[in-house]
Design an enzyme around this catalytic site. Structure first.
Site, PDB file in Angstrom:
ATOM      1  N   LYS A   1       1.295  -1.292   0.180  1.00  0.00           N
ATOM      2  CA  LYS A   1      -0.395  -0.337   0.275  1.00  0.00           C
ATOM      3  C   LYS A   1       0.676   1.237   0.002  1.00  0.00           C
ATOM      4  O   LYS A   1       0.425   1.921  -0.261  1.00  0.00           O
ATOM      5  CB  LYS A   1      -0.934   0.477   1.475  1.00  0.00           C
ATOM      6  CG  LYS A   1      -1.616  -1.468   1.412  1.00  0.00           C
ATOM      7  CD  LYS A   1      -2.632  -1.637   2.332  1.00  0.00           C
ATOM      8  CE  LYS A   1      -2.121  -0.868   3.791  1.00  0.00           C
ATOM      9  NZ  LYS A   1      -1.108  -2.324   4.255  1.00  0.00           N
TER      10      LYS A   1
ATOM     11  N   ARG B   1      -8.867   1.664   9.722  1.00  0.00           N
ATOM     12  CA  ARG B   1      -9.040  -0.488   9.501  1.00  0.00           C
ATOM     13  C   ARG B   1      -9.835  -0.903  10.811  1.00  0.00           C
ATOM     14  O   ARG B   1      -9.629  -1.866  11.165  1.00  0.00           O
ATOM     15  CB  ARG B   1      -7.944  -0.255  10.970  1.00  0.00           C
ATOM     16  CG  ARG B   1      -6.226  -0.578   9.866  1.00  0.00           C
ATOM     17  CD  ARG B   1      -5.406  -0.115  10.694  1.00  0.00           C
ATOM     18  NE  ARG B   1      -3.871  -0.658  10.797  1.00  0.00           N
ATOM     19  CZ  ARG B   1      -2.285  -0.489  10.135  1.00  0.00           C
ATOM     20  NH1 ARG B   1      -3.014   0.250   9.278  1.00  0.00           N
ATOM     21  NH2 ARG B   1      -2.091  -1.111   9.645  1.00  0.00           N
TER      22      ARG B   1
ATOM     23  N   ARG C   1      11.774  -6.636   4.363  1.00  0.00           N
ATOM     24  CA  ARG C   1      11.148  -5.115   5.283  1.00  0.00           C
ATOM     25  C   ARG C   1      12.021  -4.941   6.766  1.00  0.00           C
ATOM     26  O   ARG C   1      12.554  -4.442   6.708  1.00  0.00           O
ATOM     27  CB  ARG C   1       9.756  -4.726   5.052  1.00  0.00           C
ATOM     28  CG  ARG C   1      10.033  -3.503   5.431  1.00  0.00           C
ATOM     29  CD  ARG C   1       8.588  -2.857   5.013  1.00  0.00           C
ATOM     30  NE  ARG C   1       8.273  -2.894   5.733  1.00  0.00           N
ATOM     31  CZ  ARG C   1       6.486  -2.692   6.164  1.00  0.00           C
ATOM     32  NH1 ARG C   1       5.671  -2.413   4.805  1.00  0.00           N
ATOM     33  NH2 ARG C   1       5.444  -3.133   6.868  1.00  0.00           N
TER      34      ARG C   1
ATOM     35  N   ARG D   1      12.693  -1.719  11.250  1.00  0.00           N
ATOM     36  CA  ARG D   1      10.899  -1.369  11.914  1.00  0.00           C
ATOM     37  C   ARG D   1      10.707  -2.291  12.921  1.00  0.00           C
ATOM     38  O   ARG D   1      10.907  -3.546  12.465  1.00  0.00           O
ATOM     39  CB  ARG D   1       9.963  -1.777  10.977  1.00  0.00           C
ATOM     40  CG  ARG D   1       9.182  -0.123  10.428  1.00  0.00           C
ATOM     41  CD  ARG D   1       8.302  -0.575   9.246  1.00  0.00           C
ATOM     42  NE  ARG D   1       7.705  -0.847  10.141  1.00  0.00           N
ATOM     43  CZ  ARG D   1       5.972   0.092   9.758  1.00  0.00           C
ATOM     44  NH1 ARG D   1       5.673   0.282   7.961  1.00  0.00           N
ATOM     45  NH2 ARG D   1       4.954  -0.924  10.091  1.00  0.00           N
TER      46      ARG D   1
ATOM     47  N   ARG E   1      -0.287  -9.252  13.784  1.00  0.00           N
ATOM     48  CA  ARG E   1      -0.834  -7.843  12.834  1.00  0.00           C
ATOM     49  C   ARG E   1      -1.828  -8.160  11.884  1.00  0.00           C
ATOM     50  O   ARG E   1      -2.686  -8.003  11.242  1.00  0.00           O
ATOM     51  CB  ARG E   1       0.376  -7.314  12.007  1.00  0.00           C
ATOM     52  CG  ARG E   1       1.337  -6.075  12.849  1.00  0.00           C
ATOM     53  CD  ARG E   1       2.190  -5.442  12.498  1.00  0.00           C
ATOM     54  NE  ARG E   1       2.062  -4.810  11.333  1.00  0.00           N
ATOM     55  CZ  ARG E   1       3.289  -4.538  10.842  1.00  0.00           C
ATOM     56  NH1 ARG E   1       4.336  -5.002  11.185  1.00  0.00           N
ATOM     57  NH2 ARG E   1       3.366  -4.174   8.965  1.00  0.00           N
TER      58      ARG E   1
HETATM   59  P1  AMP Z   1       1.422   0.030   9.544  1.00  0.00           P
HETATM   60  O1  AMP Z   1       2.130   1.752   9.187  1.00  0.00           O
HETATM   61  O2  AMP Z   1      -0.469   1.228   8.617  1.00  0.00           O
HETATM   62  O3  AMP Z   1       1.283  -0.676   8.841  1.00  0.00           O
HETATM   63  O4  AMP Z   1       0.936   1.170  10.912  1.00  0.00           O
HETATM   64  C1  AMP Z   1       1.482   0.654  11.976  1.00  0.00           C
HETATM   65  C2  AMP Z   1       1.059   0.446  13.247  1.00  0.00           C
HETATM   66  O5  AMP Z   1       0.715   1.863  13.255  1.00  0.00           O
HETATM   67  C3  AMP Z   1      -0.083  -0.443  13.161  1.00  0.00           C
HETATM   68  O6  AMP Z   1       0.408  -1.960  13.245  1.00  0.00           O
HETATM   69  C4  AMP Z   1      -1.235   0.132  14.455  1.00  0.00           C
HETATM   70  O7  AMP Z   1      -0.425  -0.342  15.320  1.00  0.00           O
HETATM   71  C5  AMP Z   1      -0.742   1.619  13.880  1.00  0.00           C
HETATM   72  N1  AMP Z   1      -1.833   1.798  12.703  1.00  0.00           N
HETATM   73  C6  AMP Z   1      -1.752   2.401  12.128  1.00  0.00           C
HETATM   74  N2  AMP Z   1      -2.571   2.872  11.023  1.00  0.00           N
HETATM   75  C7  AMP Z   1      -3.457   2.266  12.418  1.00  0.00           C
HETATM   76  C8  AMP Z   1      -5.240   2.692  11.975  1.00  0.00           C
HETATM   77  N3  AMP Z   1      -5.147   3.080  10.960  1.00  0.00           N
HETATM   78  N4  AMP Z   1      -5.359   2.437  12.962  1.00  0.00           N
HETATM   79  C9  AMP Z   1      -4.998   2.361  14.288  1.00  0.00           C
HETATM   80  N5  AMP Z   1      -3.892   1.844  14.147  1.00  0.00           N
HETATM   81  C10 AMP Z   1      -3.407   2.410  13.040  1.00  0.00           C
END
Ligand code: AMP
Length: 190
Positions: free
Chosen positions: A15, A90, A129, A135, A146
């Site tokens: 994404k 989400r 990654r 990360r 996740r």
């Molecule tokens: P991502 O980079 O999108 O995979 O997000 C990394 C982490 O940020 C996720 O595992 C969540 O802990 C938090 N996070 C990101 N977007 C959201 C969202 N829309 N709602 C809640 N937590 C989020």
């Protein structure tokens, strides 16, 4: 009227990569809640401190906190014509809050591309990654959490947007350029 796109897909589906390419072509910014949280973590803000405990475990940050952060982001000048959401919404509650926000802003969701990938290839991508970017939440245990959070809390949104005629499935197993081409044609067709 401002137009908004929502990129859906499991963690590691690509994404972020696709949103970055799209923002240049469409002239509307990527709004990645994951990136916004990481920025807050780096700057050690109150929001960052709160988000860290959830992110480290691979769990979702509470909806109210996430929605307030998105609302603030959308109010900035560069989002006047719309945005490309990456990693938001989400949960169903976040999707409902987004509808309320967009009606305030006189905006509408144009299309919801779902970048579909095989769960096994996603885990491999995320582990890679982890090596490249380091990360903190890309370790095997967190990746598993996740993925299940995606299945349980986020995948119901696929039906939600499908029912509204907005969902378009994209084959995420292709090369980056081919995925981008399919995304652009899905956006043009709507
Ligand atoms: P991502 O980079 O999108 O995979 O997000 C990394 C982490 O940020 C996720 O595992 C969540 O802990 C938090 N996070 C990101 N977007 C959201 C969202 N829309 N709602 C809640 N937590 C989020």
């Amino acid at each position: 009227m401002a137009t908004y796109l929502i990129l859906m897909g499991a963690p590691g589906a690509g994404k972020g990569t696709q949103a970055k390419l799209l923002q240049e072509k469409l002239g509307i910014p990527q709004v990645s809640t994951g990136d916004l949280f990481r920025e807050n973590l780096k700057n050690d803000t109150e929001l960052g401190k709160l988000a860290r405990s959830y992110m480290d475990k691979g769990e979702l940050v509470p909806d109210e906190v996430t929605v307030a952060m998105v609302k603030d982001r959308l109010s900035r000048e560069d989002c006047q014509s719309g945005a490309i959401f990456d990693g938001f919404p989400r949960t169903v509650a976040q999707a409902d809050a987004l509808d309320a926000l967009l009606s305030e802003l006189d905006g509408k969701i144009k299309v919801v591309p779902f970048i579909n990938v095989n769960p096994d290839s996603v885990v491999q991508r995320l582990l890679k990654r982890a090596e490249l970017e380091g990360r903190a939440d890309d370790n095997e245990e967190t990746i598993r959490t996740r993925m299940s959070v995606f299945q349980e809390q986020t995948s119901p949104l696929l039906n939600h947007y499908e029912a509204r005629g907005l969902l378009v499935e994209i084959n995420g197993e292709q090369e980056i350029e081919a995925v981008q081409t399919d995304l652009l044609s899905a956006i043009e067709d709507k």
